[in-house]
Design an enzyme around this catalytic site. Structure first.
Site, mmCIF file in Angstrom:
data_model
loop_
_atom_site.group_PDB
_atom_site.id
_atom_site.type_symbol
_atom_site.label_atom_id
_atom_site.label_comp_id
_atom_site.label_asym_id
_atom_site.label_seq_id
_atom_site.Cartn_x
_atom_site.Cartn_y
_atom_site.Cartn_z
ATOM 1 N N ASP A 8 0.870 -1.165 0.000
ATOM 2 C CA ASP A 8 0.000 0.000 0.000
ATOM 3 C C ASP A 8 0.917 1.228 0.000
ATOM 4 O O ASP A 8 2.121 1.114 0.274
ATOM 5 C CB ASP A 8 -0.893 -0.036 1.241
ATOM 6 C CG ASP A 8 -1.718 1.221 1.404
ATOM 7 O OD1 ASP A 8 -2.393 1.608 0.445
ATOM 8 O OD2 ASP A 8 -1.662 1.819 2.499
ATOM 9 N N ASP A 10 -0.026 5.213 0.961
ATOM 10 C CA ASP A 10 -0.183 6.176 2.059
ATOM 11 C C ASP A 10 -0.233 5.453 3.405
ATOM 12 O O ASP A 10 -1.062 4.561 3.609
ATOM 13 C CB ASP A 10 -1.481 6.963 1.883
ATOM 14 C CG ASP A 10 -1.526 7.748 0.585
ATOM 15 O OD1 ASP A 10 -1.314 8.957 0.629
ATOM 16 O OD2 ASP A 10 -1.781 7.128 -0.460
ATOM 17 N N ASP A 170 -1.542 -0.838 5.973
ATOM 18 C CA ASP A 170 -1.720 -0.266 7.309
ATOM 19 C C ASP A 170 -3.168 -0.185 7.758
ATOM 20 O O ASP A 170 -3.436 0.338 8.844
ATOM 21 C CB ASP A 170 -1.088 1.133 7.374
ATOM 22 C CG ASP A 170 -1.892 2.177 6.605
ATOM 23 O OD1 ASP A 170 -2.251 1.905 5.436
ATOM 24 O OD2 ASP A 170 -2.153 3.265 7.145
#
Length: 228
Positions: A8, A10, A170
């Site tokens: 991922d 960001d 995250d």
């Protein structure tokens, strides 16, 4: 067909919150609203401009009609595109971890709910774009995370196999996509929104990129351990 480590963007690979917060505050200033601190923005930084705007207006007790939301979203994206890498940087140890994975035979890919053009621009600006065999955003395919086709499509574009790949993210969005695709996942608990659901479903919880190495990645995809 290669092994692929999918990241991922960001809150996982790059700390983009400072530049996202700056774009949000640009919009709030235009609406004569108080700005939000980085700590206030960070939990929502990976969820997109519309959600960040909704949260800011909610905090201020101000309604956000659809027409204003559209205007503010356009303002946000224009400002962000022009200032995408002013303060954004990869998380500590991320580049070294990617190097270790490549040395272990993994290809690297990005699967993000950011627009693809923004993902490519950001990674180019911080000097990382050339490391990835595929960079796929929310608009690359018909569906996006947590739909598993976003993740499996990214792996396919990277020339890899889903049964020999891992997802690093995250949020529950990342972990749910991996679970639906039958792919092991790593949750970075220093990211923006590693909630209880994500912690419960992740294959491994990572507290520092120093611990992401060939041994961990190999164990997660079921590679045999070679004893000396």
């Amino acid at each position: 067909m290669a092994k692929v480590a999918v990241f991922d963007l960001d809150g996982t690979l790059v700390d983009t919150a400072p530049d996202l917060a700056a774009s949000l505050n640009h919009c709030l200033a235009a609406a004569r609203m108080p700005g939000m601190s980085l700590d206030m923005v960070r939990p929502h930084a990976g969820h997109g401009a519309r959600i960040m705007l909704h949260e800011a207006y909610r905090r201020d007790g101000r309604p956000l009609p659809e027409a204003e939301l559209q205007e503010q979203t356009a303002r946000f994206l224009a400002h962000y595109e022009a200032n995408i890498a002013v303060a954004s940087a990869s998380f500590p140890g991320a580049v070294a971890a990617m190097d270790r994975l490549v040395e272990a035979g993994f290809r690297l890919a990005v699967c993000t709910n950011k627009y693809e053009r923004f993902a490519r621009l950001l990674l180019s600006e911080i000097g990382l774009a050339d490391r990835f065999a595929a960079i796929c955003g929310s608009d690359t395919f018909a569906r996006r995370k947590p739909d598993p086709s976003h993740l499996t499509g990214t792996i396919e574009r990277a020339g890899g196999r889903s049964d020999a790949s891992i997802m690093i993210g995250d949020t529950s969005t990342d972990i749910d996509a991996a679970a639906a695709a039958g792919i092991p996942s790593i949750l970075v608990d220093f990211g923006y929104a590693p909630d209880a659901k994500a912690r419960a479903r992740a294959s491994f919880i990572l507290d520092d990129y120093a611990h992401l190495d060939a041994a961990l990645a190999g164990r997660l995809i079921g590679e045999p351990t070679h004893l000396s």
